[in-house]
Design a protein around this motif. Structure first.
Motif, PDB file in Angstrom:
ATOM      1  N   UNK A   9       0.739  -1.442   0.012  1.00  0.00           N
ATOM      2  CA  UNK A   9      -0.024  -0.182  -0.139  1.00  0.00           C
ATOM      3  C   UNK A   9       0.862   1.235   0.093  1.00  0.00           C
ATOM      4  N   UNK A  10       1.706   1.185   0.853  1.00  0.00           N
ATOM      5  CA  UNK A  10       2.931   2.607   0.993  1.00  0.00           C
ATOM      6  C   UNK A  10       3.379   2.653  -0.418  1.00  0.00           C
ATOM      7  N   UNK A  67       3.747   5.993  -5.762  1.00  0.00           N
ATOM      8  CA  UNK A  67       4.115   5.944  -7.410  1.00  0.00           C
ATOM      9  C   UNK A  67       2.801   6.215  -7.713  1.00  0.00           C
ATOM     10  N   UNK A  68       1.761   6.947  -7.047  1.00  0.00           N
ATOM     11  CA  UNK A  68       0.433   7.131  -7.555  1.00  0.00           C
ATOM     12  C   UNK A  68       0.568   8.346  -8.524  1.00  0.00           C
ATOM     13  N   UNK A  69      -0.220   8.232  -9.561  1.00  0.00           N
ATOM     14  CA  UNK A  69      -0.124   9.187 -10.529  1.00  0.00           C
ATOM     15  C   UNK A  69       1.031   9.291 -11.709  1.00  0.00           C
ATOM     16  N   UNK A  70       2.157   8.177 -11.456  1.00  0.00           N
ATOM     17  CA  UNK A  70       3.173   8.067 -12.332  1.00  0.00           C
ATOM     18  C   UNK A  70       2.822   7.100 -13.400  1.00  0.00           C
ATOM     19  N   UNK A  71       3.366   7.449 -14.729  1.00  0.00           N
ATOM     20  CA  UNK A  71       2.885   6.626 -15.919  1.00  0.00           C
ATOM     21  C   UNK A  71       4.017   5.233 -15.767  1.00  0.00           C
ATOM     22  N   UNK A  72       3.306   4.144 -15.894  1.00  0.00           N
ATOM     23  CA  UNK A  72       4.362   2.931 -16.119  1.00  0.00           C
ATOM     24  C   UNK A  72       3.291   1.962 -16.865  1.00  0.00           C
TER      25      UNK A  72
END
Length: 314
Positions: A236-237, A242-247
């Motif tokens: 979860x952490x 990395x929320x919002x980053x493109x992968x």
């Protein structure tokens, strides 16, 4: 009386023999000096003793600071250049000297305290629940009352309770079902006969390394073809960081004929957690991304050809 008179006469004769500080007819004997101790203590109290090492001060000055004029050295007699330097007192400067011997030691503050915990005497106790039985007369009265609702309740649960009691008689609820799957050393046959074998493994390091399978679905109308959705294996952490980053996220379509290279690699800029083949048109694939987007692929489209090595991706 005669003896006393003789002693007085002898003492008078001795005093008469002392003339100008000299004793006539007596011998003077030197004796060592003995002290009672008080004199030494008095002398030691007035004596000044050194409590530390003497300070040594050396004052120097470089020759280059005496000026730029060149120095001329010559020989001459001592009486030619005699100069007397007499001491004088400068009224603008006064030096006061004061000495004091003192010692300081830092000690942590301490405090004594006592704490006594309450002690509870251990006791052995036992509790027994006794069943509460109702006399037959009271039971008949309760069942006959229309407002009690007991009769309606027993009538409603009678069938279900009877089924539950029958199942308890037929099925052992304490029996371990997995015990039947354990290997029996006394059975006939090889050990591998009772084990589940792995038929095939599908993996591609380019897409599958460090990822987990989030969804799986069989392709309708075609045997031996299935699709899997892959997502990064993060806690979860790490997901919050990395929320919002493109992968890249992928849906891989595998065939049992080639377990190394997938037929299609459908790419998405986010992790995929759900996808499905269209039951009416299996070449249409819809997926849900972690960003909340819905993605639709058409496997019949010309750009979405089969993957060749690790280069192509739909």
């Amino acid at each position: 009386a005669e003896a006393a008179a003789a002693a007085e006469a002898e003492a008078a004769a001795v005093e008469a023999d002392v003339v100008e500080g000299e004793v006539q007819g007596l011998e003077i004997v030197a004796r060592p000096w003995t002290s009672d101790g008080a004199a030494e203590q008095d002398i030691a109290g007035h004596a000044v003793s050194r409590q530390r090492d003497l300070l040594r001060v050396s004052v120097t000055r470089p020759r280059s600071e005496y000026g730029t004029a060149p120095a001329k050295l010559a020989d001459r007699d001592a009486h030619d250049g005699f100069l007397e330097c007499r001491p004088f007192k400068d009224p603008n400067f006064e030096l006061r000297r004061r000495e004091r011997d003192a010692g300081t030691q830092a000690v942590a503050a301490t405090e004594e305290a006592r704490v006594q915990t309450s002690w509870f005497r251990p006791l052995n106790k036992a509790v027994q629940a006794e069943p509460q039985s109702m006399p037959p007369r009271d039971r008949a009265t309760l069942l006959s009352e229309p407002d009690s609702g007991i009769s309606d309740f027993l009538t409603a649960v009678h069938d279900r309770l009877e089924v539950a009691l029958q199942q308890n008689e037929l099925v052992d609820i304490y029996h371990d079902d997995l015990e039947d799957l354990a290997e029996d050393d006394a059975q006939v046959g090889h050990r591998s006969d009772s084990e589940v074998k792995e038929l095939q493994s599908f993996s591609r390091n380019t897409y599958c390394h460090g990822r987990l399978v989030s969804a799986i679905d069989w392709k309708p109308g075609q045997n031996g073809v299935l699709g899997v959705a892959l997502a990064r294996n993060l806690d979860f952490d790490e997901k919050v960081e990395v929320a919002g980053k493109v992968h890249s996220g992928h849906v891989l379509v595998w065939s049992f004929l080639d377990p190394i290279t997938p037929q299609y690699a459908l790419e998405c800029p986010f992790d995929l957690y759900a996808f499905k083949f269209n039951p009416s048109n299996p070449n249409l694939v819809i997926a849900g991304a972690a960003s909340g987007q819905l993605l639709l692929w058409d496997l019949n489209d010309k750009p979405h050809a089969a993957v060749s090595g690790d280069q192509g991706a739909a």
